[in-house]
Scaffold this active site. Structure first.
Site, PDB file in Angstrom:
ATOM      1  N   CYS A 118       0.646  -1.418   0.275  1.00 13.50           N
ATOM      2  CA  CYS A 118       0.043  -0.059  -0.071  1.00 13.50           C
ATOM      3  C   CYS A 118       1.252   1.385  -0.194  1.00 13.50           C
ATOM      4  O   CYS A 118       0.370   2.144  -0.160  1.00 13.50           O
ATOM      5  CB  CYS A 118      -1.116  -0.201   1.466  1.00 13.50           C
ATOM      6  SG  CYS A 118      -1.680  -1.405   1.129  1.00 13.50           S
ATOM      7  N   HIS A 260      -3.118   7.162   2.116  1.00  8.36           N
ATOM      8  CA  HIS A 260      -3.833   5.386   1.764  1.00  8.36           C
ATOM      9  C   HIS A 260      -5.033   5.045   2.087  1.00  8.36           C
ATOM     10  O   HIS A 260      -5.196   4.985   4.006  1.00  8.36           O
ATOM     11  CB  HIS A 260      -3.233   4.712   2.256  1.00  8.36           C
ATOM     12  CG  HIS A 260      -3.209   2.902   1.730  1.00  8.36           C
ATOM     13  ND1 HIS A 260      -3.754   2.818   1.354  1.00  8.36           N
ATOM     14  CD2 HIS A 260      -3.137   2.311   2.748  1.00  8.36           C
ATOM     15  CE1 HIS A 260      -4.100   0.670   1.235  1.00  8.36           C
ATOM     16  NE2 HIS A 260      -3.920   1.119   2.174  1.00  8.36           N
ATOM     17  N   ASN A 290     -10.597  -0.938   0.280  1.00  7.25           N
ATOM     18  CA  ASN A 290      -9.000  -1.053   0.465  1.00  7.25           C
ATOM     19  C   ASN A 290      -7.983  -0.971  -0.419  1.00  7.25           C
ATOM     20  O   ASN A 290      -8.545  -2.385  -1.518  1.00  7.25           O
ATOM     21  CB  ASN A 290      -8.016  -1.292   1.255  1.00  7.25           C
ATOM     22  CG  ASN A 290      -6.722  -1.143   1.040  1.00  7.25           C
ATOM     23  OD1 ASN A 290      -6.082  -1.247   1.036  1.00  7.25           O
ATOM     24  ND2 ASN A 290      -5.795  -2.128   2.382  1.00  7.25           N
TER      25      ASN A 290
HETATM   26  N1  ACO Z   1     -18.129  -8.596  10.719  1.00 10.22           N
HETATM   27  C1  ACO Z   1     -18.672  -8.956  11.617  1.00 10.22           C
HETATM   28  N2  ACO Z   1     -17.498  -9.571  13.055  1.00 10.22           N
HETATM   29  C2  ACO Z   1     -16.644  -9.160  12.716  1.00 10.22           C
HETATM   30  C3  ACO Z   1     -15.472  -8.977  10.979  1.00 10.22           C
HETATM   31  C4  ACO Z   1     -16.731  -8.729  10.114  1.00 10.22           C
HETATM   32  N3  ACO Z   1     -16.945  -8.832   8.814  1.00 10.22           N
HETATM   33  N4  ACO Z   1     -14.363  -9.119  10.989  1.00 10.22           N
HETATM   34  C5  ACO Z   1     -14.544  -9.294  12.362  1.00 10.22           C
HETATM   35  N5  ACO Z   1     -15.398  -9.571  13.195  1.00 10.22           N
HETATM   36  C6  ACO Z   1     -15.700  -9.909  14.430  1.00 10.22           C
HETATM   37  C7  ACO Z   1     -14.091 -10.940  14.809  1.00 10.22           C
HETATM   38  O1  ACO Z   1     -14.582 -12.088  15.258  1.00 10.22           O
HETATM   39  C8  ACO Z   1     -14.819 -10.496  16.326  1.00 10.22           C
HETATM   40  O2  ACO Z   1     -15.067 -10.908  17.208  1.00 10.22           O
HETATM   41  P1  ACO Z   1     -14.897 -11.360  18.946  1.00 10.22           P
HETATM   42  O3  ACO Z   1     -15.219 -10.403  19.228  1.00 10.22           O
HETATM   43  O4  ACO Z   1     -15.776 -12.784  18.693  1.00 10.22           O
HETATM   44  O5  ACO Z   1     -13.441 -11.836  18.550  1.00 10.22           O
HETATM   45  C9  ACO Z   1     -14.301  -9.210  16.552  1.00 10.22           C
HETATM   46  O6  ACO Z   1     -15.764  -9.008  15.762  1.00 10.22           O
HETATM   47  C10 ACO Z   1     -14.079  -7.507  16.484  1.00 10.22           C
HETATM   48  O7  ACO Z   1     -12.844  -8.230  15.835  1.00 10.22           O
HETATM   49  P2  ACO Z   1     -11.542  -7.320  15.663  1.00 10.22           P
HETATM   50  O8  ACO Z   1     -10.923  -7.897  14.687  1.00 10.22           O
HETATM   51  O9  ACO Z   1     -11.039  -7.200  16.957  1.00 10.22           O
HETATM   52  O10 ACO Z   1     -12.029  -6.121  15.166  1.00 10.22           O
HETATM   53  P3  ACO Z   1     -11.378  -4.575  15.037  1.00 10.22           P
HETATM   54  O11 ACO Z   1     -12.289  -3.477  15.784  1.00 10.22           O
HETATM   55  O12 ACO Z   1      -9.908  -4.519  15.887  1.00 10.22           O
HETATM   56  O13 ACO Z   1     -11.623  -4.265  13.553  1.00 10.22           O
HETATM   57  C11 ACO Z   1     -10.147  -3.853  11.678  1.00 10.22           C
HETATM   58  C12 ACO Z   1     -11.105  -4.744  12.489  1.00 10.22           C
HETATM   59  C13 ACO Z   1     -11.744  -3.018  10.659  1.00 10.22           C
HETATM   60  C14 ACO Z   1      -9.613  -4.689   9.919  1.00 10.22           C
HETATM   61  C15 ACO Z   1      -9.315  -2.740  11.769  1.00 10.22           C
HETATM   62  O14 ACO Z   1      -8.653  -3.997  13.046  1.00 10.22           O
HETATM   63  C16 ACO Z   1      -8.556  -2.677  10.974  1.00 10.22           C
HETATM   64  O15 ACO Z   1      -9.493  -1.584  10.316  1.00 10.22           O
HETATM   65  N6  ACO Z   1      -7.298  -2.364  10.805  1.00 10.22           N
HETATM   66  C17 ACO Z   1      -6.321  -2.037  10.288  1.00 10.22           C
HETATM   67  C18 ACO Z   1      -6.093  -2.870   8.735  1.00 10.22           C
HETATM   68  C19 ACO Z   1      -5.713  -2.282   7.634  1.00 10.22           C
HETATM   69  O16 ACO Z   1      -5.679  -0.928   7.773  1.00 10.22           O
HETATM   70  N7  ACO Z   1      -4.949  -2.836   6.657  1.00 10.22           N
HETATM   71  C20 ACO Z   1      -4.944  -2.789   5.210  1.00 10.22           C
HETATM   72  C21 ACO Z   1      -3.222  -1.347   5.517  1.00 10.22           C
HETATM   73  S1  ACO Z   1      -2.013  -2.051   4.938  1.00 10.22           S
HETATM   74  C22 ACO Z   1      -2.365  -2.664   3.430  1.00 10.22           C
HETATM   75  O17 ACO Z   1      -3.231  -1.717   2.697  1.00 10.22           O
HETATM   76  C23 ACO Z   1      -2.156  -3.860   2.296  1.00 10.22           C
END
Ligand code: ACO
Length: 336
Positions: A118, A260, A290
């Site tokens: 990214c 990004h 993304n």
């Molecule tokens: N729908 C519903 N529930 C979900 C989903 C979904 N799509 N995905 C995960 N969950 C659940 C999980 O299982 C978890 O459940 P649990 O509490 O029962 O275990 C709960 O939701 C919380 O999951 P987390 O992973 O802790 O959620 P978080 O608040 O961290 O959000 C996210 C996840 C959106 C991915 C966040 O961490 C994020 O945006 N991180 C940055 C990712 C990023 O920017 N990546 C790309 C950058 S680099 C590149 O682009 C290559």
């Protein structure tokens, strides 16, 4: 960090391309257990575009985005001297840039791929500037293009909701120092955390019986979302601050923050950490998700199309992602 001062580089045009096929959050909830509410609240994404159909690849999107940029300034492709294709999803492990060169008819251009996930487009701009500012080349086409949909586990709800396919292109030309629009850059890598975000190579269990040689294949995108989030929100503001400090400009001089497009919460958190008004954030991720290396040029191209950006505006551009690699480029937009 190094200030770009030898000779100038100016941005002549941008272009972008997205596939026709879109997938909304409610359609996504028919594929994995999720909901529009969960996705919008956690990420800001409402839909994404996917490159569906046979024999479609990142090359098709990259070619379309490049042709749009060339058409805007009526530039003959033969005037391009260098093509840098920032992508992590080439159609060929040897690289896809040469096929883009062939398809757009850039017969005088050397072309290569640049892999930095990214951050690829930011690294692409900086790499292009080295060739432009030292006088090696006059016209460089930088493309950011990715089709991560081909490398996603469509049963993994924690990753498949995030990504979309797209391409963006920018034509940069060497110029006098007075017309320079790429003011400064700041780049970083920390490979200690490479496993936070990867499409890793998996060897087969059994080696070749005579050669003891292990072959394999690439796996799907794997991501530690929480750690990537913390990394982005803590490191991107530092990169921006280093970049503006060495330019002797202040936060108040920034007109646009173009990060990004990974997650709306990351965009807002970075702006708030830097005390940048959130109405200065350029964001289009609700429509595309993304799109990896394509996200920055796609958002820039759209902002230019709706005349959001004015002559002499200062745009702070930051990329971050797998590697981990992150960095900033500061641009003074010039409408030629
Ligand atoms: N729908 C519903 N529930 C979900 C989903 C979904 N799509 N995905 C995960 N969950 C659940 C999980 O299982 C978890 O459940 P649990 O509490 O029962 O275990 C709960 O939701 C919380 O999951 P987390 O992973 O802790 O959620 P978080 O608040 O961290 O959000 C996210 C996840 C959106 C991915 C966040 O961490 C994020 O945006 N991180 C940055 C990712 C990023 O920017 N990546 C790309 C950058 S680099 C590149 O682009 C290559």
């Amino acid at each position: 960090m190094k200030s770009l001062t030898m000779q100038g580089a100016k941005i002549l045009a941008t272009g972008s391309a997205v596939p026709d096929s879109s997938l909304s959050n409610s359609q996504m909830s028919e594929i994995v257990q999720t909901s529009d509410e969960w996705i919008v609240t956690r990420t800001g994404i409402k839909e994404r575009r996917l490159l569906t159909g046979m024999n479609q690849s990142v090359i098709d999107l990259a070619v379309l985005a490049s042709m749009k940029a060339l058409d805007k300034i009526s530039m003959n492709p033969s005037e391009i001297n260098l093509i840098i294709l920032a992508t992590s999803t080439p159609n060929d492990l040897f690289g896809s840039a040469s096929q883009v060169q062939s398809k757009i008819g850039a017969i005088n251009a050397v072309a290569f791929d640049l892999t930095a996930a990214c951050s690829g487009f930011v690294l692409g701009i900086v790499t292009a500037c080295q060739f432009l500012q030292n006088g090696s080349y006059r016209n460089v086409l930088v493309i950011g293009a990715d089709t991560l949909s081909k490398w996603i586990d469509w049963s993994d709800r924690s990753t498949c909701i995030l990504f979309g396919d797209a391409a963006g292109a920018m034509i940069i030309q060497s110029c006098s120092k007075e017309n320079n629009s790429i003011l400064n850059f700041q780049l970083n890598t920390n490979g200690n955390y490479a496993d936070y975000l990867s499409i890793s190579y998996q060897e087969q269990v059994n080696p070749h019986p005579i050669l003891n040689l292990y072959q394999g294949a690439f796996k799907y995108v794997s991501m530690n979302g929480k750690e990537v989030y913390k990394f982005a929100v803590s490191q991107v503001p530092l990169s921006i601050l280093k970049c503006i400090d060495s330019l002797n400009i202040s936060i108040n001089d920034i007109d646009w923050l173009l990060l990004h497009q990974a997650n709306e919460r990351i965009l807002t958190a970075v702006a708030e950490k830097l005390c940048i008004n959130t109405n200065k954030i350029i964001s289009n991720l609700s429509k595309y998700g993304n799109t990896s290396a394509a996200s920055i040029p796609l958002a820039l191209d759209e902002a230019l199309q709706i005349n959001k950006i004015s002559h002499n505006d200062i745009i702070v551009i930051s990329g971050f992602g797998a590697g981990l690699t992150w960095g900033t480029v500061i641009i003074r937009w010039k409408a030629f």
